[in-house]
Write an enzyme that holds these catalytic residues in place. Structure first.
Site, PDB file in Angstrom:
ATOM      1  N   ASP A  44       6.148  -9.322  -6.624  1.00 17.47           N
ATOM      2  CA  ASP A  44       6.469 -10.337  -7.655  1.00 17.47           C
ATOM      3  C   ASP A  44       7.710 -10.661  -7.852  1.00 17.47           C
ATOM      4  OD1 ASP A  44       7.161  -8.303  -9.039  1.00 17.47           O
ATOM      5  OD2 ASP A  44       5.460  -8.052 -10.622  1.00 17.47           O
ATOM      6  N   SER A  45       8.838 -10.330  -7.563  1.00 19.51           N
ATOM      7  CA  SER A  45      10.226 -10.538  -7.500  1.00 19.51           C
ATOM      8  C   SER A  45      10.457 -11.699  -7.041  1.00 19.51           C
ATOM      9  CB  SER A  45      10.980  -9.466  -6.812  1.00 19.51           C
ATOM     10  OG  SER A  45      10.831  -9.066  -5.542  1.00 19.51           O
ATOM     11  N   ASP A  83       2.408  -7.002  -3.990  1.00 21.00           N
ATOM     12  CA  ASP A  83       1.964  -6.867  -5.435  1.00 21.00           C
ATOM     13  C   ASP A  83       1.037  -7.457  -5.886  1.00 21.00           C
ATOM     14  OD1 ASP A  83       3.945  -4.825  -6.447  1.00 21.00           O
ATOM     15  OD2 ASP A  83       5.283  -6.736  -6.835  1.00 21.00           O
ATOM     16  N   LYS A 111       0.172  -2.890  -4.779  1.00 20.96           N
ATOM     17  CA  LYS A 111       0.721  -2.318  -5.553  1.00 20.96           C
ATOM     18  C   LYS A 111       0.693  -2.565  -6.954  1.00 20.96           C
ATOM     19  CE  LYS A 111       5.375  -2.748  -6.066  1.00 20.96           C
ATOM     20  NZ  LYS A 111       5.605  -2.851  -7.491  1.00 20.96           N
ATOM     21  N   GLU A 113       1.167  -1.599 -11.255  1.00 17.55           N
ATOM     22  CA  GLU A 113       2.203  -0.889 -12.254  1.00 17.55           C
ATOM     23  C   GLU A 113       1.516  -0.134 -13.144  1.00 17.55           C
ATOM     24  OE1 GLU A 113       5.725  -4.440 -12.568  1.00 17.55           O
ATOM     25  OE2 GLU A 113       4.701  -3.750 -14.299  1.00 17.55           O
ATOM     26  N   GLU A 175      11.332   3.101 -10.650  1.00 12.63           N
ATOM     27  CA  GLU A 175      12.150   2.125 -10.673  1.00 12.63           C
ATOM     28  C   GLU A 175      13.071   2.385 -12.033  1.00 12.63           C
ATOM     29  OE1 GLU A 175      12.910  -2.858 -11.209  1.00 12.63           O
ATOM     30  OE2 GLU A 175      10.837  -2.269 -10.642  1.00 12.63           O
TER      31      GLU A 175
END
Length: 280
Positions: A44-45, A83, A111, A113, A175
């Site tokens: 998502d970066s 993501d 992935k 969070e 992270e």
């Protein structure tokens, strides 16, 4: 040979570092794959690095899928991680539907969070390899700060990591956590850990491809700029603009001519049909 979950686990067991890097487009994917990157992150970066969004929460499933499909076209061997973006895994059912969509478009795993064991269990139950993400969680933490510097927070991260492993994740991203904490988590888990800004003792490292190339002017302590593509690109574009403005480009080597006989026939036709045709 296409890399898979077993390959990544074998690298941890052999104490070989896992090489991971973000990627958002086809030509970069070809280069990363050729360079031997183990895990290509379609993260998502993409929002802040490519799409001009203010933060990761603005990234949608459609955004991820669009860039995932482009990356997938350029990959032969690398393992592709995608993501699940913000608000795409609120329930196990929603997470499963969106994860299936990512897998259908080229992802080898997804992935998410935070400590979401019920989501992980649902995905793993349907044979979707799932990667966890602890420490700084860009989708949920507005302040980009180190997590786990204090005892209670460090203890929570260790417990969450063990819980996620028990739920079935095959890999964990850490992270912005202190190096000591990342080392403890890495030693406690049987699955690989991938660090970003989390020190030297993770099983692998991941960075934003734009940061290592120097595409953006931003400077982060966690990243290393291996090249200054921003300056190189700007100079190249400026030189091109100057050449066009000065009528230096194009030159003879950049163009094609009609055969003389074909041009003569065209000129004769134009003379018969048009008073002026603007050619000398």
């Amino acid at each position: 040979m296409k890399k898979n979950v077993d390959y990544l686990l074998s690298k941890k067991q052999a104490h070989q570092k896992i090489i991971a890097l973000t990627c958002y487009d086809y030509p970069t994917a070809i280069l990363e794959d050729k360079a031997g990157v183990d895990v290509i992150f379609v993260g998502d970066s993409v929002g802040t690095n490519i799409l001009g969004y203010e933060n990761e929460t603005q990234v949608t499933m459609d955004d991820i899928v669009h860039h995932l499909k482009a990356v997938n076209r350029g990959v032969k061997d690398s393992f592709i991680l995608a993501d699940l973006p913000y608000n795409s895994y609120q329930t196990p059912e929603q997470a499963l539907g969106n994860a299936k969509r990512l897998v259908a478009n080229g992802a080898d795993c997804v992935k998410l969070e935070g400590l979401r064991p019920e989501i992980v269990t649902q995905l793993v139950k349907h044979n979707i390899p799932t990667c966890g993400h602890l420490g700084l969680q860009p989708q949920h933490h507005s302040v980009k700060a180190v997590h786990g510097k204090k005892f209670e927070q460090a203890k929570e991260i260790i417990q969450a990591a063990l819980n996620l492993e028990k739920s079935g994740i095959f890999m964990l991203v850490l992270e912005l956590v202190p190096e000591e904490l990342a080392q403890i988590v890495t030693n406690e888990l049987k699955i690989p850990t991938i660090g970003i800004g989390s020190g030297r003792y993770n099983d692998g490292q991941v960075l934003i491809v734009n940061d290592i190339l120097g595409v953006t002017p931003r400077k982060f302590r966690l990243a290393k700029k291996y090249e200054d593509f921003q300056t190189l690109t700007l100079k190249t574009i400026e030189k091109y603009a100057q050449d066009v403005a000065g009528n230096i480009f194009p030159t003879e080597e950049n163009l094609r001519h009609m055969p003389d006989e074909e041009l003569k026939a065209l000129q004769q036709w134009l003379q018969k049909n048009y008073i002026s045709f603007g050619m000398d």
